[in-house]
Motif scaffolding. Structure first.
Motif, mmCIF file in Angstrom:
data_model
loop_
_atom_site.group_PDB
_atom_site.id
_atom_site.type_symbol
_atom_site.label_atom_id
_atom_site.label_comp_id
_atom_site.label_asym_id
_atom_site.label_seq_id
_atom_site.Cartn_x
_atom_site.Cartn_y
_atom_site.Cartn_z
ATOM 1 N N ILE A 1 0.842 -1.198 0.000
ATOM 2 C CA ILE A 1 0.000 0.000 0.000
ATOM 3 C C ILE A 1 0.878 1.248 0.000
ATOM 4 C CG2 ILE A 1 -1.636 1.355 1.373
ATOM 5 C CD1 ILE A 1 -2.837 -1.386 2.289
ATOM 6 N N ALA A 2 1.926 1.241 0.833
ATOM 7 C CA ALA A 2 2.839 2.389 0.885
ATOM 8 C C ALA A 2 3.564 2.577 -0.444
ATOM 9 C CB ALA A 2 3.846 2.207 2.020
ATOM 10 N N ILE A 3 4.001 1.475 -1.045
ATOM 11 C CA ILE A 3 4.714 1.559 -2.327
ATOM 12 C C ILE A 3 3.795 2.068 -3.430
ATOM 13 C CG2 ILE A 3 5.737 0.162 -4.173
ATOM 14 C CD1 ILE A 3 7.030 -1.548 -2.027
ATOM 15 N N ALA A 4 2.544 1.616 -3.417
ATOM 16 C CA ALA A 4 1.602 1.984 -4.479
ATOM 17 C C ALA A 4 1.467 3.496 -4.595
ATOM 18 C CB ALA A 4 0.241 1.346 -4.200
ATOM 19 N N SER A 5 1.272 4.166 -3.467
ATOM 20 C CA SER A 5 1.156 5.623 -3.488
ATOM 21 C C SER A 5 2.493 6.279 -3.793
ATOM 22 C CB SER A 5 0.627 6.122 -2.142
ATOM 23 O OG SER A 5 -0.675 5.644 -1.907
ATOM 24 N N ASN A 6 3.557 5.725 -3.235
ATOM 25 C CA ASN A 6 4.890 6.289 -3.446
ATOM 26 C C ASN A 6 5.297 6.242 -4.907
ATOM 27 O OD1 ASN A 6 8.256 5.424 -2.934
ATOM 28 N ND2 ASN A 6 7.430 7.429 -2.472
ATOM 29 N N MET A 7 4.983 5.147 -5.584
ATOM 30 C CA MET A 7 5.364 5.029 -6.998
ATOM 31 C C MET A 7 4.653 6.062 -7.846
ATOM 32 S SD MET A 7 7.788 3.013 -7.714
ATOM 33 C CE MET A 7 7.558 3.108 -9.486
ATOM 34 N N MET A 8 3.412 6.378 -7.505
ATOM 35 C CA MET A 8 2.721 7.447 -8.227
ATOM 36 C C MET A 8 3.455 8.765 -8.027
ATOM 37 S SD MET A 8 -1.384 6.698 -7.889
ATOM 38 C CE MET A 8 -1.438 6.634 -6.087
ATOM 39 N N GLY A 9 3.882 9.036 -6.793
ATOM 40 C CA GLY A 9 4.602 10.276 -6.513
ATOM 41 C C GLY A 9 5.948 10.345 -7.210
ATOM 42 N N VAL A 10 6.693 9.234 -7.193
ATOM 43 C CA VAL A 10 8.001 9.188 -7.837
ATOM 44 C C VAL A 10 7.877 9.470 -9.337
ATOM 45 C CG1 VAL A 10 9.878 7.633 -8.532
ATOM 46 C CG2 VAL A 10 9.112 7.677 -6.146
ATOM 47 N N CYS A 11 6.952 8.785 -9.980
ATOM 48 C CA CYS A 11 6.794 8.938 -11.433
ATOM 49 C C CYS A 11 6.274 10.317 -11.799
ATOM 50 C CB CYS A 11 5.846 7.856 -11.961
ATOM 51 S SG CYS A 11 6.522 6.189 -11.861
ATOM 52 N N GLU A 12 5.347 10.825 -11.017
ATOM 53 C CA GLU A 12 4.789 12.142 -11.310
ATOM 54 C C GLU A 12 5.839 13.236 -11.107
ATOM 55 O OE1 GLU A 12 0.971 14.530 -9.587
ATOM 56 O OE2 GLU A 12 0.619 12.510 -10.358
ATOM 57 N N ALA A 13 6.676 13.062 -10.068
ATOM 58 C CA ALA A 13 7.728 14.042 -9.816
ATOM 59 C C ALA A 13 8.739 14.081 -10.953
ATOM 60 C CB ALA A 13 8.436 13.716 -8.506
ATOM 61 N N LEU A 14 9.154 12.909 -11.432
ATOM 62 C CA LEU A 14 10.135 12.860 -12.513
ATOM 63 C C LEU A 14 9.516 13.311 -13.839
ATOM 64 C CD1 LEU A 14 12.090 9.600 -11.613
ATOM 65 C CD2 LEU A 14 12.768 11.990 -11.257
ATOM 66 N N ALA A 15 8.225 13.077 -14.006
ATOM 67 C CA ALA A 15 7.531 13.584 -15.199
ATOM 68 C C ALA A 15 7.483 15.118 -15.155
ATOM 69 C CB ALA A 15 6.126 13.005 -15.281
ATOM 70 N N TYR A 16 7.255 15.656 -13.972
ATOM 71 C CA TYR A 16 7.254 17.116 -13.794
ATOM 72 C C TYR A 16 8.633 17.681 -14.109
ATOM 73 C CZ TYR A 16 6.623 21.675 -11.548
ATOM 74 O OH TYR A 16 6.550 23.012 -11.287
ATOM 75 N N ALA A 17 9.680 17.008 -13.610
ATOM 76 C CA ALA A 17 11.042 17.473 -13.862
ATOM 77 C C ALA A 17 11.323 17.544 -15.357
ATOM 78 C CB ALA A 17 12.046 16.540 -13.180
ATOM 79 N N LYS A 18 10.946 16.492 -16.067
ATOM 80 C CA LYS A 18 11.200 16.454 -17.513
ATOM 81 C C LYS A 18 10.402 17.535 -18.238
ATOM 82 C CE LYS A 18 10.966 13.443 -21.575
ATOM 83 N NZ LYS A 18 12.360 13.668 -21.981
ATOM 84 N N THR A 19 9.127 17.651 -17.893
ATOM 85 C CA THR A 19 8.248 18.594 -18.587
ATOM 86 C C THR A 19 8.658 20.044 -18.350
ATOM 87 O OG1 THR A 19 6.428 17.001 -18.361
ATOM 88 C CG2 THR A 19 5.829 19.251 -18.906
ATOM 89 N N SER A 20 9.222 20.318 -17.178
ATOM 90 C CA SER A 20 9.646 21.689 -16.858
ATOM 91 C C SER A 20 11.034 22.019 -17.396
ATOM 92 C CB SER A 20 9.627 21.901 -15.338
ATOM 93 O OG SER A 20 10.585 21.071 -14.701
ATOM 94 N N GLY A 21 11.676 21.034 -18.028
ATOM 95 C CA GLY A 21 12.970 21.269 -18.640
ATOM 96 C C GLY A 21 14.164 21.064 -17.733
ATOM 97 N N LEU A 22 13.944 20.497 -16.551
ATOM 98 C CA LEU A 22 15.047 20.239 -15.629
ATOM 99 C C LEU A 22 15.825 18.992 -16.029
ATOM 100 C CD1 LEU A 22 13.157 20.856 -12.267
ATOM 101 C CD2 LEU A 22 14.882 22.360 -13.298
ATOM 102 N N ASP A 23 17.030 18.867 -15.535
ATOM 103 C CA ASP A 23 17.827 17.651 -15.691
ATOM 104 C C ASP A 23 17.373 16.691 -14.587
ATOM 105 O OD1 ASP A 23 19.783 15.621 -15.355
ATOM 106 O OD2 ASP A 23 21.317 16.891 -16.251
ATOM 107 N N ALA A 24 16.731 15.614 -14.961
ATOM 108 C CA ALA A 24 16.144 14.699 -13.979
ATOM 109 C C ALA A 24 17.193 14.103 -13.046
ATOM 110 C CB ALA A 24 15.380 13.585 -14.690
ATOM 111 N N ASN A 25 18.409 13.895 -13.548
ATOM 112 C CA ASN A 25 19.465 13.327 -12.701
ATOM 113 C C ASN A 25 19.866 14.278 -11.579
ATOM 114 O OD1 ASN A 25 20.325 10.638 -13.803
ATOM 115 N ND2 ASN A 25 20.519 11.842 -15.677
ATOM 116 N N THR A 26 19.971 15.568 -11.893
ATOM 117 C CA THR A 26 20.330 16.520 -10.843
ATOM 118 C C THR A 26 19.163 16.751 -9.894
ATOM 119 O OG1 THR A 26 19.787 18.417 -12.263
ATOM 120 C CG2 THR A 26 22.062 17.656 -12.263
ATOM 121 N N VAL A 27 17.952 16.682 -10.415
ATOM 122 C CA VAL A 27 16.773 16.753 -9.537
ATOM 123 C C VAL A 27 16.799 15.599 -8.541
ATOM 124 C CG1 VAL A 27 14.257 16.537 -9.444
ATOM 125 C CG2 VAL A 27 15.319 17.996 -11.179
#
Length: 301
Positions: free
Chosen positions: A189-215
């Motif tokens: 249950i904890a992982i299920a919600s966390n994975m949504m947050g992880v993926c959404e955060a990295l999608a935000y990083a990419k869409t905003s033009g940030l370097d995902a590795n440095t983020v």
């Protein structure tokens, strides 16, 4: 030998271990036991899946019954509750064919009620059963650093602790039979919600033009840090969808957790949302990919 004496001397010299389930995680887990010197027996539906273990000295069996007859301890980590039920409770299964006094350890993520049933059926035959699901994925399995959540009798837990210590670093007896599986549901249950947050955060990083590795360098050690972010974040950034843990198995786990929560009258909306997103990906053909493929819900590359 009295049980108490045997508990103090579970060693490679007096203990034959059987292993069923040589997949992404199971193969590494079995290797740790084999490298520690325990005589290892394996059962797989196809012999080729056990080739590496057999090459290093393991004995292969073509049925679970034959393996059970030869072993003092049998460990299983298979796909689904229906597989667990067949392997343990079928006419040619472990409970019907294991030695009296043997230890059966199911490390599959499965149904808590099924774990209780296996425990009860085993006890009638003088067999010791533990449910001991794990967390840590392929990385934890390879490194012998899994988190192992155990349900069953304390004496049985202590008896097999030397084997658990070969596979895991965080090993906790959670309570009676079924408690290990209930704990794994908390984990999923904890992982299920966390994975949504992880993926959404990295999608935000990419869409905003940030370097995902440095983020990732900035956020993984702060309040947002998690196992999934540290271990699966780099795979997401690299476009690596290969499984440390299969989407299809995660959907299975979430289904078990949702059903158990419903039975208890507990509402789990975040879990339900995560399951729906993963089911969409499975319908698109991603069921055999790793759970990090959820990123494709936001960014399809």
């Amino acid at each position: 030998m009295y049980k108490e004496d045997w508990l103090m001397s579970l060693t490679p010299e007096n203990t034959v271990v059987g292993f069923i389930g040589t997949g992404v995680m199971g193969k590494s887990m079995a290797m740790h036991i084999q490298k520690a010197g325990y005589p290892l027996h394996v059962y797989t539906r196809t012999a080729s899946k056990a080739e590496e273990l057999v090459k290093d000295g393991a004995v292969w069996h073509d049925t679970a019954a034959k393996l059970a007859e030869a072993c003092d301890v049998v460990i299983t980590i298979v796909g689904y509750p229906k597989d667990v039920e067949e392997i343990y409770l079928g006419a040619d299964g472990l409970v019907a064919n294991a030695k009296s006094g043997a230890y059966l350890i199911d490390m599959t993520t499965s149904n808590p009620q099924l774990a209780e049933h296996i425990y009860e059926a085993s006890a009638i035959k003088g067999i010791h059963a533990l449910d001991a699901p794990v967390s840590g994925g392929d990385v934890g399995a390879k490194g012998g650093m899994l988190s192992i959540m155990v349900g069953g009798d304390e004496a049985d837990f202590e008896a097999v602790r030397p084997l658990f210590e070969l596979m895991g670093a965080n090993i906790v007896l959670q309570g009676k039979a079924g408690a290990g599986q209930h704990t794994k549901m908390c984990n999923q249950i904890a992982i299920a919600s966390n994975m949504m947050g992880v993926c959404e955060a990295l999608a935000y990083a990419k869409t905003s033009g940030l370097d995902a590795n440095t983020v990732l360098k900035s956020i993984e050690s702060g309040a947002a840090g998690s196992w999934s972010l540290t271990n699966l974040g780099p795979r997401i950034i690299a476009g690596n969808d290969e499984p440390g843990f299969y989407v299809k198995h995660f959907i299975k786990d979430m289904g078990i957790a949702l059903a158990a929560a419903k039975d208890m009258g507990l509402d789990t909306p975040a879990l339900a949302l995560s399951e729906s997103l993963y089911k969409e990906l499975a319908d698109k053909g991603y069921e055999d990919k790793g759970t990090q493929v959820l990123y494709k819900h936001w960014i399809e590359e």
